[in-house]
Design a protein around this motif. Structure first.
Motif, mmCIF file in Angstrom:
data_model
loop_
_atom_site.group_PDB
_atom_site.id
_atom_site.type_symbol
_atom_site.label_atom_id
_atom_site.label_comp_id
_atom_site.label_asym_id
_atom_site.label_seq_id
_atom_site.Cartn_x
_atom_site.Cartn_y
_atom_site.Cartn_z
ATOM 1 N N ILE A 1 68.944 -5.901 21.232
ATOM 2 C CA ILE A 1 67.929 -4.677 22.634
ATOM 3 C C ILE A 1 68.157 -5.577 22.876
ATOM 4 O O ILE A 1 66.819 -6.569 23.143
ATOM 5 C CB ILE A 1 67.893 -3.667 21.588
ATOM 6 N N SER A 2 66.986 -5.215 24.549
ATOM 7 C CA SER A 2 66.103 -5.334 25.193
ATOM 8 C C SER A 2 64.972 -5.408 24.626
ATOM 9 O O SER A 2 64.449 -4.266 24.199
ATOM 10 C CB SER A 2 66.012 -5.586 26.843
ATOM 11 N N TRP A 3 63.291 -5.634 25.610
ATOM 12 C CA TRP A 3 62.410 -5.619 25.003
ATOM 13 C C TRP A 3 62.234 -4.157 25.405
ATOM 14 O O TRP A 3 61.308 -3.582 24.799
ATOM 15 C CB TRP A 3 61.573 -5.609 26.109
ATOM 16 N N ARG A 4 62.472 -3.062 25.691
ATOM 17 C CA ARG A 4 62.472 -1.490 26.184
ATOM 18 C C ARG A 4 62.833 -1.025 24.780
ATOM 19 O O ARG A 4 62.189 -0.053 24.338
ATOM 20 C CB ARG A 4 63.913 -1.183 27.382
ATOM 21 N N GLY A 5 63.753 -1.441 24.246
ATOM 22 C CA GLY A 5 64.168 -1.031 22.670
ATOM 23 C C GLY A 5 62.333 -0.875 21.615
ATOM 24 O O GLY A 5 62.610 -0.132 21.374
ATOM 25 N N ILE A 6 61.914 -2.418 21.910
ATOM 26 C CA ILE A 6 60.369 -2.188 20.870
ATOM 27 C C ILE A 6 59.858 -0.835 21.390
ATOM 28 O O ILE A 6 58.892 -0.040 20.459
ATOM 29 C CB ILE A 6 59.626 -3.528 21.240
ATOM 30 N N PHE A 7 59.767 -0.751 22.682
ATOM 31 C CA PHE A 7 58.811 0.878 22.836
ATOM 32 C C PHE A 7 58.876 2.183 22.353
ATOM 33 O O PHE A 7 58.602 3.458 21.816
ATOM 34 C CB PHE A 7 58.798 0.408 24.534
ATOM 35 N N PHE A 8 60.578 2.462 22.401
ATOM 36 C CA PHE A 8 60.771 2.949 21.731
ATOM 37 C C PHE A 8 61.325 3.131 20.479
ATOM 38 O O PHE A 8 60.262 4.456 19.737
ATOM 39 C CB PHE A 8 62.445 3.393 22.315
ATOM 40 N N ALA A 9 61.118 2.007 19.702
ATOM 41 C CA ALA A 9 60.863 2.124 18.032
ATOM 42 C C ALA A 9 59.283 2.630 18.063
ATOM 43 O O ALA A 9 58.757 3.169 16.750
ATOM 44 C CB ALA A 9 60.739 0.476 17.993
ATOM 45 N N GLN A 10 58.584 1.872 18.632
ATOM 46 C CA GLN A 10 57.463 2.281 18.347
ATOM 47 C C GLN A 10 57.428 3.794 18.741
ATOM 48 O O GLN A 10 56.135 4.824 17.723
ATOM 49 C CB GLN A 10 56.411 1.649 19.966
ATOM 50 N N ALA A 11 57.624 4.784 19.628
ATOM 51 C CA ALA A 11 58.221 5.788 19.779
ATOM 52 C C ALA A 11 58.153 6.635 18.382
ATOM 53 O O ALA A 11 57.679 7.950 17.947
ATOM 54 C CB ALA A 11 58.427 6.051 20.770
ATOM 55 N N LEU A 12 59.221 6.088 18.182
ATOM 56 C CA LEU A 12 60.288 6.880 16.211
ATOM 57 C C LEU A 12 58.973 6.762 15.500
ATOM 58 O O LEU A 12 58.435 7.585 14.638
ATOM 59 C CB LEU A 12 61.161 5.828 15.779
ATOM 60 N N LEU A 13 57.777 5.013 15.500
ATOM 61 C CA LEU A 13 56.183 5.397 15.139
ATOM 62 C C LEU A 13 55.816 6.570 15.189
ATOM 63 O O LEU A 13 55.045 7.121 13.958
ATOM 64 C CB LEU A 13 56.008 4.168 14.892
ATOM 65 N N GLY A 14 55.148 6.648 15.944
ATOM 66 C CA GLY A 14 54.756 7.517 16.580
ATOM 67 C C GLY A 14 55.036 8.892 16.087
ATOM 68 O O GLY A 14 54.305 9.639 15.159
#
Length: 400
Positions: free
Chosen positions: A165-178
């Protein structure tokens, strides 16, 4: 600690894992997307210093936020404050993932920092709510040893994600962590009696000032917070050093970064058994000495190759991690009440000084390895002198 009395829905193991996840919010919010920083810099066509603001301002506002969340958790309880802050963190992570320019990401990262600031503060306060004495220090060490696993695995995970995925997916992964920690907060049983109705909000914030006029608390707070400059300056500059200076791929960077993160993991694990036989202050002074030696080694050999840099930086990484359990214990031990406020000041101190280190290495982007070397040398020496002065001046007030 009995499951039925403390956290009946989590149990002992689940409780420790929950605390570790809360304490790991800073490294998981930064290290997970470190491999993507150079790519994001090119994607938005901005200077490195602009993209580094997503790190620097995160830590600045994170530290400011902790000063609010700590007193609020003392007044309203740990659980409701956790739910509010973590929800903000999750929403801000999603906004980072859909940002259209670097400045939007900087703004949303600030929101992410404000929400995430609740995590470390409340986690430390909860440990102090539940445990006392040696058990408190040991639990801090165990949680922090689990926490520093995240710097080891987060860049690897981030690098692997970037292959799909692109770098954007990294932030969605952080959302899942939250989201996962929000669930933990829902089943979390309150550990602090709310002070609502017994004191005003402004009086709760006033406890921050009352803590700072305690010379023992403030002296140790400054001393151990300064060590954050060592760890955070390395974390913020590592992707540029390995990928731009040594021309490694993002995957190779994650492997080298993980090697040094092993030092972060080993620090608390080494401290726990050593502290049974060796005075904690002896261990701390030795760690400061290791930091100075590491700086000298980085200065002499660190620019030769990525392997040389990783090996010479390792002692400083190990040392900065090893002083965290005794540092946290000693600082918080100076004030037996106001656990949330004391934890907030300790979290804020570390992130504020760490942000200074990030600014220093960002300004020295032409010679980042030398900057890391000097930071190790200077901070190791300064912290040793400050602790020595504090011990001489406050010997009777320091609980050992």
């Amino acid at each position: 600690m009995a499951d039925s009395k403390v956290q009946p829905r989590m149990g002992n193991t689940g409780f420790i894992i929950f605390l570790a996840l809360l304490s790991a919010f800073v490294p998981l919010s930064t290290d997970l997307y470190l491999p993507a920083l150079p790519e994001m810099t090119k994607f938005f066509a901005v200077p490195e210093i602009v993209m580094n603001l997503t790190l620097i301002l995160f830590f600045v506002f994170y530290s400011i936020a902790t000063l609010f969340w700590g007193p609020l958790s003392d007044r309203y309880g740990r659980r409701p404050i956790l739910l509010v802050g973590l929800t903000l963190y999750m929403l801000a992570s999603i906004l980072c993932g859909i940002a259209t320019n670097a400045y939007e990401i900087i703004f949303f990262r600030i929101l992410q920092a404000i929400g995430g600031g609740v995590a470390t503060t409340v986690a430390t306060a909860v440990i102090k709510d539940v445990f006392v004495g040696r058990k408190q220090e040991t639990t801090l060490a165990i949680v922090q040893s689990m926490v520093v696993i995240s710097p080891a695995v987060a860049p690897v995970i981030g690098s692997l994600l970037l292959t799909f995925i692109s770098w954007r997916g990294i932030f969605f992964a952080q959302a899942l962590l939250g989201l996962s920690v929000i669930y933990g907060s829902i089943i979390f049983k309150e550990t602090h009696a709310s002070e609502r109705g017994t004191t005003s909000v402004m009086k709760s914030f006033g406890r921050l000032g009352a803590l700072l006029i305690n010379p023992g608390f403030t002296a140790l707070l400054i001393t151990f917070s300064l060590m954050s400059i060592v760890s955070l300056s390395y974390i913020s500059s590592s992707s540029y050093i390995f990928q731009n200076t040594f021309h490694l791929s993002s995957r190779m960077f994650s492997l080298f970064f993980s090697f040094n993160a092993i030092g972060m993991l080993l620090g608390p694990l080494v401290y726990i058994p050593l502290s049974k036989y060796i005075d904690r202050f002896t261990i701390v002074y030795t760690a400061f000495g290791f930091t100075i030696v590491a700086g000298i080694l980085v200065m002499v050999f660190g620019r030769m190759s990525p392997i040389a840099f990783a090996l010479t930086q390792f002692p400083a990484t190990l040392a900065s991690s090893a002083v965290r359990p005794p540092g946290t214990y000693l600082v918080l031990k100076q004030e037996e009440n106001d656990n949330g406020s004391a934890s907030a000041l300790y979290s804020a101190g570390g992130t504020i000084f760490g942000s200074v280190g990030m600014v220093i290495v960002s300004l020295a982007e032409a010679t980042p390895v030398a900057a890391i070397a000097w930071i190790n040398i200077v901070m190791g020496a300064v912290c040793a002198v400050l602790l020595l002065v504090s011990m001489t001046f406050l010997r009777k007030k320091i609980v050992v």
